[in-house]
Structure formats: C-alpha cells, structure tokens
Write a protein that holds these residues in place. Sequence first.
Motif, PDB file in Angstrom:
ATOM      1  N   PHE A 247      11.023 -13.321  11.509  1.00 27.96           N
ATOM      2  CA  PHE A 247       9.652 -13.346  11.000  1.00 27.96           C
ATOM      3  C   PHE A 247       8.827 -12.245  11.647  1.00 27.96           C
ATOM      4  O   PHE A 247       8.075 -11.529  10.975  1.00 27.96           O
ATOM      5  CB  PHE A 247       9.012 -14.708  11.268  1.00 27.96           C
ATOM      6  N   ASN A 248       8.950 -12.092  12.963  1.00 22.07           N
ATOM      7  CA  ASN A 248       8.185 -11.068  13.666  1.00 22.07           C
ATOM      8  C   ASN A 248       8.501  -9.660  13.169  1.00 22.07           C
ATOM      9  O   ASN A 248       7.608  -8.815  13.048  1.00 22.07           O
ATOM     10  CB  ASN A 248       8.450 -11.157  15.168  1.00 22.07           C
ATOM     11  N   THR A 249       9.764  -9.409  12.908  1.00 22.22           N
ATOM     12  CA  THR A 249      10.145  -8.089  12.410  1.00 22.22           C
ATOM     13  C   THR A 249       9.547  -7.841  11.033  1.00 22.22           C
ATOM     14  O   THR A 249       9.046  -6.744  10.749  1.00 22.22           O
ATOM     15  CB  THR A 249      11.678  -7.968  12.371  1.00 22.22           C
ATOM     16  N   SER A 250       9.550  -8.841  10.187  1.00 28.01           N
ATOM     17  CA  SER A 250       8.954  -8.674   8.857  1.00 28.01           C
ATOM     18  C   SER A 250       7.455  -8.476   8.946  1.00 28.01           C
ATOM     19  O   SER A 250       6.860  -7.717   8.175  1.00 28.01           O
ATOM     20  CB  SER A 250       9.290  -9.872   7.966  1.00 28.01           C
ATOM     21  N   ARG A 251       6.800  -9.137   9.911  1.00 24.83           N
ATOM     22  CA  ARG A 251       5.349  -8.985  10.066  1.00 24.83           C
ATOM     23  C   ARG A 251       4.980  -7.629  10.663  1.00 24.83           C
ATOM     24  O   ARG A 251       3.892  -7.108  10.411  1.00 24.83           O
ATOM     25  CB  ARG A 251       4.793 -10.108  10.931  1.00 24.83           C
ATOM     26  N   ALA A 252       5.853  -7.068  11.481  1.00 25.78           N
ATOM     27  CA  ALA A 252       5.602  -5.710  11.970  1.00 25.78           C
ATOM     28  C   ALA A 252       5.442  -4.755  10.798  1.00 25.78           C
ATOM     29  O   ALA A 252       4.558  -3.895  10.784  1.00 25.78           O
ATOM     30  CB  ALA A 252       6.752  -5.258  12.878  1.00 25.78           C
ATOM     31  N   ASP A 253       6.279  -4.938   9.788  1.00 27.06           N
ATOM     32  CA  ASP A 253       6.189  -4.100   8.592  1.00 27.06           C
ATOM     33  C   ASP A 253       4.995  -4.487   7.728  1.00 27.06           C
ATOM     34  O   ASP A 253       4.215  -3.632   7.307  1.00 27.06           O
ATOM     35  CB  ASP A 253       7.487  -4.219   7.786  1.00 27.06           C
ATOM     36  N   ALA A 254       4.827  -5.774   7.469  1.00 28.46           N
ATOM     37  CA  ALA A 254       3.823  -6.219   6.505  1.00 28.46           C
ATOM     38  C   ALA A 254       2.398  -6.100   7.028  1.00 28.46           C
ATOM     39  O   ALA A 254       1.461  -5.921   6.246  1.00 28.46           O
ATOM     40  CB  ALA A 254       4.102  -7.677   6.106  1.00 28.46           C
ATOM     41  N   PHE A 255       2.219  -6.175   8.358  1.00 32.22           N
ATOM     42  CA  PHE A 255       0.862  -6.156   8.910  1.00 32.22           C
ATOM     43  C   PHE A 255       0.653  -5.042   9.932  1.00 32.22           C
ATOM     44  O   PHE A 255      -0.199  -4.174   9.756  1.00 32.22           O
ATOM     45  CB  PHE A 255       0.527  -7.507   9.550  1.00 32.22           C
ATOM     46  N   THR A 256       1.430  -5.057  11.007  1.00 35.70           N
ATOM     47  CA  THR A 256       1.151  -4.147  12.122  1.00 35.70           C
ATOM     48  C   THR A 256       1.229  -2.688  11.714  1.00 35.70           C
ATOM     49  O   THR A 256       0.395  -1.875  12.126  1.00 35.70           O
ATOM     50  CB  THR A 256       2.121  -4.414  13.286  1.00 35.70           C
ATOM     51  N   PHE A 257       2.233  -2.331  10.923  1.00 30.40           N
ATOM     52  CA  PHE A 257       2.359  -0.936  10.508  1.00 30.40           C
ATOM     53  C   PHE A 257       1.087  -0.427   9.842  1.00 30.40           C
ATOM     54  O   PHE A 257       0.668   0.715  10.058  1.00 30.40           O
ATOM     55  CB  PHE A 257       3.538  -0.773   9.548  1.00 30.40           C
ATOM     56  N   GLN A 258       0.473  -1.259   9.003  1.00 37.28           N
ATOM     57  CA  GLN A 258      -0.718  -0.802   8.285  1.00 37.28           C
ATOM     58  C   GLN A 258      -1.948  -0.787   9.180  1.00 37.28           C
ATOM     59  O   GLN A 258      -2.701   0.196   9.204  1.00 37.28           O
ATOM     60  CB  GLN A 258      -0.969  -1.679   7.058  1.00 37.28           C
ATOM     61  N   ILE A 259      -2.177  -1.867   9.921  1.00 39.42           N
ATOM     62  CA  ILE A 259      -3.351  -1.947  10.787  1.00 39.42           C
ATOM     63  C   ILE A 259      -3.326  -0.843  11.845  1.00 39.42           C
ATOM     64  O   ILE A 259      -4.366  -0.288  12.220  1.00 39.42           O
ATOM     65  CB  ILE A 259      -3.418  -3.336  11.455  1.00 39.42           C
ATOM     66  N   MET A 260      -2.117  -0.503  12.319  1.00 36.81           N
ATOM     67  CA  MET A 260      -1.986   0.463  13.406  1.00 36.81           C
ATOM     68  C   MET A 260      -1.550   1.848  12.918  1.00 36.81           C
ATOM     69  O   MET A 260      -1.060   2.663  13.688  1.00 36.81           O
ATOM     70  CB  MET A 260      -1.002  -0.076  14.450  1.00 36.81           C
ATOM     71  N   GLN A 261      -1.732   2.123  11.643  1.00 32.08           N
ATOM     72  CA  GLN A 261      -1.533   3.451  11.073  1.00 32.08           C
ATOM     73  C   GLN A 261      -0.142   4.024  11.354  1.00 32.08           C
ATOM     74  O   GLN A 261       0.021   5.174  11.761  1.00 32.08           O
ATOM     75  CB  GLN A 261      -2.619   4.406  11.548  1.00 32.08           C
ATOM     76  N   VAL A 262       0.862   3.179  11.122  1.00 31.85           N
ATOM     77  CA  VAL A 262       2.255   3.608  11.187  1.00 31.85           C
ATOM     78  C   VAL A 262       2.752   3.943   9.789  1.00 31.85           C
ATOM     79  O   VAL A 262       3.411   4.969   9.573  1.00 31.85           O
ATOM     80  CB  VAL A 262       3.141   2.522  11.821  1.00 31.85           C
ATOM     81  N   ALA A 263       2.435   3.089   8.826  1.00 34.67           N
ATOM     82  CA  ALA A 263       2.879   3.272   7.448  1.00 34.67           C
ATOM     83  C   ALA A 263       1.909   2.552   6.531  1.00 34.67           C
ATOM     84  O   ALA A 263       1.084   1.759   6.983  1.00 34.67           O
ATOM     85  CB  ALA A 263       4.303   2.740   7.260  1.00 34.67           C
ATOM     86  N   LEU A 264       2.031   2.824   5.226  1.00 39.37           N
ATOM     87  CA  LEU A 264       1.096   2.238   4.271  1.00 39.37           C
ATOM     88  C   LEU A 264       1.729   2.189   2.889  1.00 39.37           C
ATOM     89  O   LEU A 264       2.673   2.928   2.608  1.00 39.37           O
ATOM     90  CB  LEU A 264      -0.201   3.049   4.214  1.00 39.37           C
ATOM     91  N   PRO A 265       1.202   1.324   2.013  1.00 40.35           N
ATOM     92  CA  PRO A 265       1.661   1.350   0.627  1.00 40.35           C
ATOM     93  C   PRO A 265       1.214   2.661  -0.027  1.00 40.35           C
ATOM     94  O   PRO A 265       0.118   3.151   0.226  1.00 40.35           O
ATOM     95  CB  PRO A 265       0.939   0.155  -0.008  1.00 40.35           C
ATOM     96  N   PHE A 266       2.068   3.213  -0.870  1.00 37.33           N
ATOM     97  CA  PHE A 266       1.703   4.442  -1.572  1.00 37.33           C
ATOM     98  C   PHE A 266       2.487   4.512  -2.883  1.00 37.33           C
ATOM     99  O   PHE A 266       3.704   4.346  -2.871  1.00 37.33           O
ATOM    100  CB  PHE A 266       2.023   5.670  -0.715  1.00 37.33           C
ATOM    101  N   PRO A 267       1.799   4.730  -4.013  1.00 35.83           N
ATOM    102  CA  PRO A 267       0.352   4.910  -4.174  1.00 35.83           C
ATOM    103  C   PRO A 267      -0.428   3.644  -3.800  1.00 35.83           C
ATOM    104  O   PRO A 267       0.094   2.536  -3.860  1.00 35.83           O
ATOM    105  CB  PRO A 267       0.197   5.212  -5.660  1.00 35.83           C
ATOM    106  N   SER A 268      -1.689   3.844  -3.422  1.00 33.37           N
ATOM    107  CA  SER A 268      -2.554   2.745  -3.002  1.00 33.37           C
ATOM    108  C   SER A 268      -3.985   3.131  -3.300  1.00 33.37           C
ATOM    109  O   SER A 268      -4.718   3.593  -2.439  1.00 33.37           O
ATOM    110  CB  SER A 268      -2.371   2.479  -1.509  1.00 33.37           C
ATOM    111  N   ALA A 269      -4.386   2.954  -4.551  1.00 33.71           N
ATOM    112  CA  ALA A 269      -5.682   3.457  -5.001  1.00 33.71           C
ATOM    113  C   ALA A 269      -6.848   2.748  -4.325  1.00 33.71           C
ATOM    114  O   ALA A 269      -7.849   3.374  -3.967  1.00 33.71           O
ATOM    115  CB  ALA A 269      -5.798   3.334  -6.516  1.00 33.71           C
ATOM    116  N   THR A 270      -6.749   1.426  -4.144  1.00 31.89           N
ATOM    117  CA  THR A 270      -7.855   0.671  -3.543  1.00 31.89           C
ATOM    118  C   THR A 270      -7.295  -0.417  -2.635  1.00 31.89           C
ATOM    119  O   THR A 270      -6.146  -0.842  -2.775  1.00 31.89           O
ATOM    120  CB  THR A 270      -8.725  -0.011  -4.616  1.00 31.89           C
ATOM    121  N   GLY A 271      -8.134  -0.890  -1.722  1.00 33.52           N
ATOM    122  CA  GLY A 271      -7.773  -2.036  -0.893  1.00 33.52           C
ATOM    123  C   GLY A 271      -6.604  -1.773   0.025  1.00 33.52           C
ATOM    124  O   GLY A 271      -6.195  -0.642   0.275  1.00 33.52           O
TER     125      GLY A 271
END
Length: 478
Positions: A53-77
């Motif tokens: 679970f922690n590994t999946s949350r690193a991807d789903a949450f931490t990466f985005q909040i901490m500017q590691v990775a992001l959804p792309f394309p990502s027009a809004t939100g």
Amino acid sequence: MRNIQKIFVAFAVFFVGQSCIHDFEEVNTDPNRIDRISPGTLLNPILYGVSSFNTSRADAFTFQIMQVALPFPSATGGLHRYDVSEAAGNSTWNTYYRWLINIKEMKEAAINAEDPNYEAVALTLNAWVYSLLSDSFGDVPFEEASRGEEGIFRPKFNTQQEVYTAILSDLERANSLYDLGRNMIYGEDILFQNDVARWQKFTNSLHLRLLLRVSNRTETNAFSRMAAIVQNPETYPVFNSTQESAILKITGVNPNLSPWGRAIDFTTFRAMSAFFIDRLNELDDPRRPVFATEARDPDGQTTIGYKGIPSGYATGDSEFNFSPSNHNIALVQVPMISLILTYAEVEFIKAELALKGHISSDPETHYNTAVEAAMEQWGVDIPETYFENTAAAFDGTLEKLMLQKYLGLYFNDYQQWFEYRRTGYPVLPKNAGMLNDQLVPVRFRYPVDVQINNTENYNEAVARIGTDDINTKVWWEE
C-alpha cells in the motif's frame, strides 16, 4: 477463528477499522481447525499489506505533492496543483487501521506464546504504522482504536503528542525485549527471514526516524535521545549496511505480488516533474536511467536527454512540444522492491545530528555514505567523481543534505512529504497553476464517515487542532 478471519478478511469501517466479524458455528466446532493463531501467521500479511500500500501511495500521492512526477496531459486540477480532495486520505485511514487490528492481534498472540521477539516486532510494527497515520492526519484515535470487540465503536482521538509519546516508549521497550539467542519459530518472515538482530536494528532505526520527526518540539528532548542511540551501538544497534535495510522484496509469486496489476498503468499518461529531473541532471546522477526514461522530440523517435514537465503548470498541454521523461516501468515489474526504512536514511539522520553538533562525527562522511547507500539500494554504483561536482559536494548546509535525502527517499511511502514539512527542504518551485495559495498541503482531512459516525469525538479533535483543513499543521510542525 475470529483472529484467522481477520488476517484475510478484515476491512475498515467508520469506527476506525473495526473488523466485521461473524460467528460460523460449523467452523467453530470443526476439530480439524485451530482456534488460536501464532504471531508468525499474522506477520507476513501485515508486512506485505502495509508495504505494498505504501509503495502505491508513493506513486499516487507523494510523487505529485513533492514534484517527482505528475499526470500528463493534465489540463486542470490534480494533486500536483495542490488540488487535494476531501477523500484524499480515506484509503490511508482505512488501510492503516485495518492492519493495526492485525498488529494488535499479533502482539496478543506473542504475549500468549510468551515470545518476546515477536512481541518486540509487533510493538515495532505498531509504531511504524501509527507514525504514518498520525503524520498524515495529526490527532487520531489511539487508546480506544481497534476495540470494537469491547464495545468501543466510536473511539476518542488522542493528540499527536500522546501518540508519539506512546510509540516512542514502545520502541524503547521493544529494543529491551529482543533475545538474540532465541529463534523466531513461527514460519519465515518475508522481510528479514527471521533474523532477530536485523529486526532489532529496524526497531532502533525507526526510533531514530521518529525522534527526528518530532525534534522541533524541544520538550521531546529528541536530539539527546538520538545521540544516546547513535553513541551506544551495543545497546541500540541500527542499520550498518544497505543489506540490513528494511526493504521488502516483492517476488511476484502469489500472494507477494506487485501493487500494480498492470505495470503499464504506472507509465500511462504520466511524466516526470521538471524539478525532480533537473536536480538529477545537475548532479549528473547515475540513478536517472533507473528512475526515468529519456524525453523525445516531437517525432517521438529522437531522444533529447532527461527532461520533465513543470508541476502545477497553468498553460495548455500543447505548450510542451516534446514527449517528456516518464517513469521507468521496470520499477513496478516483479521482482521489485518496497522501501520501508533504509541504511541510507539512517546515515542521513546521523549527518543531520553531526551537522547540528549533537554527535561528534563528521557530517560530510555521513552525507557521502548516505548518498552512496541511496544509490546502492537501487543497484546503482556511485561514480568516483560524483562528489567533485559542486552540486553534489557537501557544503555544510541542511538544504544540501535534505536535497539528497529527498532523492534518497524516492518511492518510500510518504517520507519525502513528511520530511519536507519538518524542514521546508527541498525548496519547491511555485507555479501559476497551483491552487491552495501555492502552499504544499500538510495533512489529509478526516474521512467523511468519521465526521458523520463519530461526530462528537471528531468535533472535539477539530476544536483542539483548530480546523480540519489541509493547511492545519500537526503538532510536530508547530
């Protein structure tokens, strides 16, 4: 039989993960079934369940909040724009409380078996999970949690200070319980393969992490307590090599499966963040090909090096006339690893203690060792010339140390987020498309089910912390 059911069927509901238990007369009277479990029966499901679970949350949450990775394309939100929904922490709350029930059962089974090593392990796991939970929300149910069988369905919230006081005490007790001359006999655990010495090192390494987490609160006396651990290795052994680290190997052999049912989902509509990639580029860091793919020019054929997309961008996706670097899909293809707590993190902690004058050793030596270990855990050899680069060389500042710790905590549950909140490092860029006044959120909101079904205790907790908001700092941040 209730305990056995909990291992595999436990699920969280509004009253803090209390399992829904049914009595089946035919099971309870079957002479070929057992009505008690060993502590070892619970250990592997807990380790795998929480770690995956922690590994999946690193991807789903931490990466985005901490500017590691992001959804792309990502027009809004999106989380990379600090658009954090009310339900963002639901899975964290429910999952951790579900496994905390099993950890409680494991501790009780260890006490019944009069086995101090398994009791120490259960205390350690409890501290690990409660720290993750409390660092995500702040005040949480603790003393009355997971007690539905006693008729407590609406547990009171404990302050984060109370939670930390209890789990730090438990880690001290766990260290004193270990008996290196006694074998762990209830099956082989998937993390340390029944190596009692490594379990004890995990306990004390976790103790260092959590003391550092609360070290801004002077009343905790955290720095002197950490120094006592570091300076007394015979009494408080900690990790001394990457091989000793708490790194779960996910084999792909059922039930030890990747958290990604389809590895392609890890790389579909994704991009690496410009901030993360730019830091690796400045360092000429050999971890780049392990973490990411190279970007490509508009024809999709020619590689143009490692290049990311700015988090929180305000313009349209068409602004970017290249295909950005993406995750390396191999990271989630079995066999893979799930980081829990590593030797690299221990050395980063020692570096900070030395930098601040709490231990007498050389901070640069610990820093260099930590960076090397942070590469080694991903199977990367550090180049001999790495620290000749001024971007990599230790300059005696916490900012430089924390940048490398940020890289070293890559894919390690929420740790990048927690450490950013503790120190303010690394300094993250603010981009025009970010919401929340461009402020990094510092906690999850409590789940709506808790608000509705445990209203009185929820309201009491909120009155104490100020407001149930993503910007409300937890106790150790204040």
